[in-house]
Structures are given as C-alpha cells and as structure tokens.
Enzyme design. Structure first.
Site, PDB file in Angstrom:
ATOM      1  N   THR A  40       0.819  -1.213   0.000  1.00 58.62           N
ATOM      2  CA  THR A  40       0.000   0.000   0.000  1.00 58.62           C
ATOM      3  C   THR A  40       0.851   1.260   0.000  1.00 58.62           C
ATOM      4  OG1 THR A  40      -0.170  -0.138   2.422  1.00 58.62           O
ATOM      5  CG2 THR A  40      -1.957  -1.114   1.124  1.00 58.62           C
ATOM      6  N   LYS A 241       9.650   2.846  17.583  1.00 59.27           N
ATOM      7  CA  LYS A 241       9.457   4.280  17.381  1.00 59.27           C
ATOM      8  C   LYS A 241      10.012   5.083  18.555  1.00 59.27           C
ATOM      9  CE  LYS A 241       5.416   3.755  14.388  1.00 59.27           C
ATOM     10  NZ  LYS A 241       3.946   3.869  14.268  1.00 59.27           N
ATOM     11  N   GLY A 356      -1.156   5.854   7.538  1.00 56.24           N
ATOM     12  CA  GLY A 356      -1.799   5.877   6.229  1.00 56.24           C
ATOM     13  C   GLY A 356      -0.770   5.868   5.120  1.00 56.24           C
TER      14      GLY A 356
END
Length: 381
Positions: A40, A241, A356
């Site tokens: 994606t 992260k 996203g």
C-alpha cells in the site's frame, strides 16, 4: 497540562517559507530512484511520484517486491509500473540496486517501503557505496543501538543521507523537530506520545458499547492493522518508534531499556498461525475491566510511549486524564509532547495524521526531494 502546539501543516509551511522561490526550470530537482516494496505504501509512492513530474525530475529506475523486479536504463512510468512488474524478472535485491550504477551526476536514492529485515540489513552497505537511503522501514535504526550507529557511520563515510522521516509519525515533523531543538542548543528532558495510528484508532473507538475484538475486526477491515494484528498489539512497533525518537534526542537506549506492555494474550504470542477473530475474544474481558476502571475515575485508555526525565522508557496502555493532551487524539492521528529546556513548563505538542499510505508516501518523497534539492542543479534543455 497546557502545550505549545505545532501541527504538521504549520511545520511544513514554515519550511516552505524559508528563502525566495527559485526558478523552477533552473532548480528542478533531479534524482534516480529504486523503489523496494509495492504494497500500500509503495503504490502510494508511485501515485505521488507521477503527480510530482511537473516539479521534479525523479526517475524511477527500478522497483521490486519479494517475487519480481522491473528495471530500466531509462525511466519507468510510475503509472504503468505495477502492471509491468507482474511480468518482471525474478526478484534479486542487489541487481535491482545495481541499476543505479556508479555515476554521481544526479543523486541515487533507494526508497525502502518494505518491512523487511533483509532489506534493512543492507542500508548501511548502500550508504557506504554512495547511495542515499530513504525509508519507512524501522528495523535498521529501531533495534539494537549498534545497528543504528552503523547506519549513521555509513552515511558519514559515504557522504550520503539517511532519510528516516517516515519511520515515526508517518512524516509528521517529529524527528526534524527533536534534531532542530538539539542543534539549537536545547536539551530534551522528556518525550511522551501516541505514535501508533492503529492502536490510537482502536482505543479512541473502544468505548465499551461493543467488545474490543469487534473494534479490532473493524480496524483490520479498514486496513489500519497488519494482517496479523500481533504486530500492532505486541507493542514492538511502539518500542522501535520510541527508540528512534529517544536516540534522535541524544540518548543511547537499547531495546531492553524499554519496558513494553504486550496486549497479545500469552497463549497467542508464539503461535505460528495468525490468531483468528475468535482468538482475539480473549482480549475482551481484561480490556473491558481496564476501560471500566478508567471510566470510574473519569479517565481514558490510550497507547502511549514515554521517556521521562529520569531516563525511564515505556511503551504500553496508560490511563490518562481526559484533559491530557495525549488523550485528545482522534482516529489515526499521532500526538507527541516534547519537554526540553526551552519548553520546560509547556511541552511542544506535535500532532496530525500519523498513519496511512498516502502520508507515509509523502514523507518518503519529501526526503527524496530534499536530497535532490541539495544536489547541484541542472538547467533544463
């Protein structure tokens, strides 16, 4: 807790406002690119690459997934790339990279849109060979500190750039802000944030009106979680992260220095097969109890990374006051509060879309454009 707020839009506008607008034809940035990964994020990179054609000469020289590769001595049309890749040659990582050659006329950039440990293990090698690396893959710099140091040393040795903006916050100016504060003589005192778009959405949605497992099914259907949701619920992504952010702040933490709370039931952690929807129902009762307890005290549950002023690091589910800045996150947004000697009483709060494919692709190509723009300009014919 009040906070100084910097949104992604404000930060990017500030960056764009520096200096006078250049002549587009004279300053059109150029780079040759190899794209690794066409999931994606990789597909979103191709879409954005096509849209940038009028403002930058970014030539796609090769793309590859785990099965096939496509490469060209000239440029590959991003619009047709996926269709052509289906008929490509057998995958060969080093041959895909070799198409960039040894020329230095324009920057040569490897864009890593994979989650592959094998690809991440090559980052330092490519940097030493004079190739810039731009990545959303956290594995090279979000694991043991020695690997992160090797990447930074390789970039110095090769006089190359390691573009890591997309590794945390999907392109929010998190790493850039931390590094800018340090470069200005500031000292980071603490960091805290919601940096998992998938978990942020889950715990903003999980309100007790339906079981947690039902929220998880919806998150999966929307594409917010990995196919195996253990990758999201284990806390390992949050650990990586946090390590990347804390190291950018100047602290040499190891993975074992971070206390991680996994939300994966113990019986599911080491199974070879991905858990089924029914398996995830094991989470419903314990998480409902935690939600009920938080609500009795007027609080909410949020997935938080935290590095405090005593050097303690943690990633896991926390109970927060409703007026806590980190409790205000909605949807897949990320929020990170940074306390420093400059922002000691009111933390700098950076917020915006943190997950996203589109925003991650934009972050990757922003790093590519930055590399291209720093190279000598070539006047168009």
């Amino acid at each position: 807790m009040s906070a100084v707020v910097a949104t992604a839009a404000i930060a990017r506008a500030g960056d764009a406002a520096v200096g006078a607008a250049p002549d587009i034809e004279d300053a059109k940035p150029r780079a040759d690119i190899v794209l690794l990964g066409v999931g994606t994020v990789g597909r979103a990179v191709l879409t954005r690459l096509s849209a940038l054609a009028d403002v930058a000469d970014l030539r796609l020289r090769a793309l590859a997934n785990t099965r096939t590769r496509l490469q060209s001595a000239d440029a590959i049309d991003p619009v047709a790339a996926i269709e052509r890749l289906r008929d490509g040659e057998a995958a060969d990582l080093q041959r895909s990279i070799a198409v960039l050659g040894a020329q230095d006329a324009v920057p040569r950039v490897v864009v890593d849109a994979t989650a592959s440990a094998d690809v991440a293990a090559c980052h330092a090698l490519w940097l030493r060979q004079g190739l810039h690396v731009v990545t959303a893959n956290k594995l090279a710099i979000g694991g043991v500190a020695a690997n992160e140091r090797a990447v930074r040393a390789a970039a110095r040795a090769g006089a190359t750039v390691y573009g890591d903006s997309a590794t945390v916050g999907a392109g929010l100016p998190l790493l850039r802000s931390v590094r800018a504060l340090r470069a200005g003589g500031d000292r980071i005192l603490s960091l805290a944030g919601v940096v998992s778009g998938s978990l942020g959405w889950l715990f903003a949605t999980f309100d007790g009106t339906r079981p947690f497992s039902a929220c998880l099914r919806e998150a999966h259907a929307r594409g917010f979680t990995e196919p195996d949701a253990r990758a999201d619920l284990s806390g390992e992504d949050m650990r990586r992260k946090l390590l990347i952010l804390v190291r950018a702040a100047g602290f040499a933490l190891e993975p074992d220095d971070v206390t991680v709370e996994s939300l994966v039931p113990e019986a599911l952690r080491d199974r070879a097969a991905a858990p089924t929807d029914a398996d995830w129902e094991r989470c419903d009762e314990p998480l409902q109890r935690r939600l009920d307890s938080a609500r009795r005290h007027g609080r909410v549950l949020r997935p938080v990374i935290r590095f405090d002023d005593h050097g303690r690091a943690r990633a896991g589910l926390e109970t927060l006051d409703r007026d806590d800045p980190l409790a205000q996150s909605r949807g897949c947004d990320n929020r990170v509060a940074i306390r420093s000697t400059r922002y000691a009483t009111r933390p700098l709060l950076i917020e915006g879309p943190g997950a996203g494919a589109e925003v991650t692709a934009a972050a990757l190509l922003d790093d590519v454009l930055s590399i291209a723009a720093s190279a000598p300009k070539h006047r168009s014919a």
